[in-house]
Design a protein around this motif. Structure first.
Motif, PDB file in Angstrom:
ATOM      1  N   GLU A 155     -13.535   6.114  -1.680  1.00 38.26           N
ATOM      2  CA  GLU A 155     -12.624   5.020  -1.999  1.00 38.26           C
ATOM      3  C   GLU A 155     -11.352   5.222  -1.183  1.00 38.26           C
ATOM      4  O   GLU A 155     -10.684   6.245  -1.314  1.00 38.26           O
ATOM      5  CB  GLU A 155     -12.277   5.022  -3.492  1.00 38.26           C
ATOM      6  N   VAL A 156     -11.022   4.268  -0.335  1.00 43.93           N
ATOM      7  CA  VAL A 156      -9.846   4.385   0.519  1.00 43.93           C
ATOM      8  C   VAL A 156      -8.882   3.256   0.181  1.00 43.93           C
ATOM      9  O   VAL A 156      -9.233   2.080   0.291  1.00 43.93           O
ATOM     10  CB  VAL A 156     -10.220   4.328   2.016  1.00 43.93           C
ATOM     11  N   ARG A 157      -7.670   3.621  -0.232  1.00 40.19           N
ATOM     12  CA  ARG A 157      -6.636   2.631  -0.549  1.00 40.19           C
ATOM     13  C   ARG A 157      -5.749   2.447   0.673  1.00 40.19           C
ATOM     14  O   ARG A 157      -5.310   3.410   1.297  1.00 40.19           O
ATOM     15  CB  ARG A 157      -5.780   3.112  -1.710  1.00 40.19           C
ATOM     16  N   VAL A 158      -5.460   1.207   0.980  1.00 41.19           N
ATOM     17  CA  VAL A 158      -4.636   0.873   2.141  1.00 41.19           C
ATOM     18  C   VAL A 158      -3.326   0.268   1.645  1.00 41.19           C
ATOM     19  O   VAL A 158      -3.295  -0.451   0.645  1.00 41.19           O
ATOM     20  CB  VAL A 158      -5.388  -0.110   3.068  1.00 41.19           C
ATOM     21  N   ALA A 159      -2.255   0.544   2.362  1.00 41.80           N
ATOM     22  CA  ALA A 159      -0.925   0.125   1.939  1.00 41.80           C
ATOM     23  C   ALA A 159      -0.734  -1.392   2.055  1.00 41.80           C
ATOM     24  O   ALA A 159      -1.443  -2.077   2.791  1.00 41.80           O
ATOM     25  CB  ALA A 159       0.132   0.839   2.775  1.00 41.80           C
ATOM     26  N   HIS A 160       0.244  -1.876   1.323  1.00 44.95           N
ATOM     27  CA  HIS A 160       0.700  -3.262   1.433  1.00 44.95           C
ATOM     28  C   HIS A 160       2.217  -3.234   1.516  1.00 44.95           C
ATOM     29  O   HIS A 160       2.850  -2.240   1.211  1.00 44.95           O
ATOM     30  CB  HIS A 160       0.258  -4.098   0.220  1.00 44.95           C
ATOM     31  N   ARG A 161       2.798  -4.358   1.920  1.00 46.91           N
ATOM     32  CA  ARG A 161       4.255  -4.462   1.951  1.00 46.91           C
ATOM     33  C   ARG A 161       4.678  -5.868   1.562  1.00 46.91           C
ATOM     34  O   ARG A 161       3.899  -6.827   1.682  1.00 46.91           O
ATOM     35  CB  ARG A 161       4.820  -4.103   3.332  1.00 46.91           C
ATOM     36  N   LEU A 162       5.891  -5.977   1.084  1.00 45.62           N
ATOM     37  CA  LEU A 162       6.451  -7.269   0.707  1.00 45.62           C
ATOM     38  C   LEU A 162       7.182  -7.861   1.915  1.00 45.62           C
ATOM     39  O   LEU A 162       7.999  -7.192   2.541  1.00 45.62           O
ATOM     40  CB  LEU A 162       7.422  -7.081  -0.452  1.00 45.62           C
ATOM     41  N   VAL A 163       6.853  -9.095   2.255  1.00 47.38           N
ATOM     42  CA  VAL A 163       7.503  -9.789   3.370  1.00 47.38           C
ATOM     43  C   VAL A 163       8.331 -10.934   2.777  1.00 47.38           C
ATOM     44  O   VAL A 163       7.775 -11.889   2.233  1.00 47.38           O
ATOM     45  CB  VAL A 163       6.471 -10.344   4.382  1.00 47.38           C
ATOM     46  N   VAL A 164       9.646 -10.813   2.866  1.00 47.73           N
ATOM     47  CA  VAL A 164      10.549 -11.808   2.267  1.00 47.73           C
ATOM     48  C   VAL A 164      10.968 -12.813   3.341  1.00 47.73           C
ATOM     49  O   VAL A 164      11.551 -12.447   4.363  1.00 47.73           O
ATOM     50  CB  VAL A 164      11.779 -11.116   1.666  1.00 47.73           C
TER      51      VAL A 164
END
Length: 336
Positions: free
Chosen positions: A321-330
């Motif tokens: 199981e590999v989790r990949v990052a996310h980011r908030l784009v405002v």
């Protein structure tokens, strides 16, 4: 005379065996060496002999990608990124659309043994782990939220936390009546369930009252669904002052309805989506969103598949199981 392995090896300053390893997608080559060999291949215009490679490796050099719908910009962009990652290994990608239908997904998995593909990258919507295991020995990498701890390697983001981040952003702007568009009732709608859970957690974390009447349900994650759901929310006695949409298409539809009804975005209602599709970067206003690292998802999916196709010990590892990052784009739809 067309260039051969020997020519590529001489230009890259490596052995013929190393060039062969790169061409055949073996993983035990350093990133720097792989890049140097690929640069030599590109410069010389070397084209691998597919027939000879298939006889030598018992591989076709062809993998499959199956997604629910190609008209979705997210899946279309993901398909393009996977094709790019596969090209670096001289793989061809066959692309199939399942429409998220159980029967089509079953037929896809059941037919793996009969098709000349080396492996499959699959984003299922209907099938669970037990049915996915019927693909036999064909290596598979799963994308999306439908199956966790299943029979194959899996690459995905933390959907619940990503949805919570989007909702926290709206609450952090001082919005007190934060609605959600994208809930779905059917059991296979795991993406919707996880994003709803993240939304609710952030609402309660902010000290706001959980109000199920602020949650709009949709049949599909399309623009028209978002527009209709927003219209229904505007009929409420107390209009929401912010909306978290479970994908960008829903958000774009919601913004259209708001503007048509003279509601200002973001002054009156702030809107945030999910996926960071290209359309949102050019909409009016531009769309705030959650951006999964789709390029990394694509690279990891291809790399994990290559490991399963290799001869090394990694091919025998248990499913990962590999989790990949996310980011908030405002952007303008929340920040003005």
């Amino acid at each position: 005379m067309p260039p051969g392995l020997k020519d590529v090896a001489a230009r890259a300053g490596v052995s013929i065996k190393t060039v062969s390893n790169v061409v055949n997608g073996y993983t035990h080559v350093s990133a720097g060496t792989r890049a140097r060999v690929q640069a030599a291949i590109d410069a010389l215009g070397y084209i691998p002999n597919a027939a000879a490679r298939q006889l030598r490796t018992r591989r076709s050099g062809v993998i499959a990608l199956a997604v629910p719908e190609l008209q979705s910009p997210y899946f279309a962009e993901m398909a393009g990124l996977i094709v790019q990652a596969a090209e670096r290994r001289s793989w061809t990608v066959l692309i199939d659309q399942t429409d998220g239908q159980a029967e089509r997904e079953r037929n896809l998995v059941a037919g793996l043994r009969r098709h000349a593909i080396d492996g499959l990258i699959f984003s299922p919507l209907a099938l669970a782990g037990e049915e996915l295991a019927r693909g036999g020995d064909t290596p598979m990498v799963l994308l999306g939220e439908r199956v966790w701890h299943g029979p194959a390697d899996h690459v995905a983001i933390d959907n619940t936390e990503a949805a919570a981040d989007a909702t926290r952003h709206l609450c952090g702007l001082g919005r007190r009546s934060v609605a959600a568009i994208g809930a779905q009732d059917f059991a296979s709608a795991v993406t919707a369930h996880q994003r709803l859970a993240g939304y609710r957690a952030a609402i309660e974390e902010a000290g706001l009252t959980w109000d199920p009447r602020l949650v709009a349900r949709v049949e599909r994650f399309h623009r028209a669904d978002g527009a209709a759901a927003m219209a229904a929310l505007l009929q409420r006695p107390r209009r929401p002052d912010a909306v978290f949409c479970f994908n960008d298409l829903l958000a774009l539809g919601a913004i259209r309805t708001l503007l048509e009804q003279g509601v200002r975005v973001p002054e009156d209602v702030a809107v945030i989506g999910f996926d960071d599709i290209e359309d949102g970067r050019f909409s009016t206003p531009t769309l705030s969103t959650v951006a999964p690292d789709t390029a990394r998802i694509a690279r990891l999916a291809v790399d994990l598949l290559a490991e399963r196709l290799g001869d090394g010990p990694a091919a025998l590892n248990p499913p990962r199981e590999v989790r990949v990052a996310h980011r908030l784009v405002v952007r303008e739809s929340t920040a003005g």
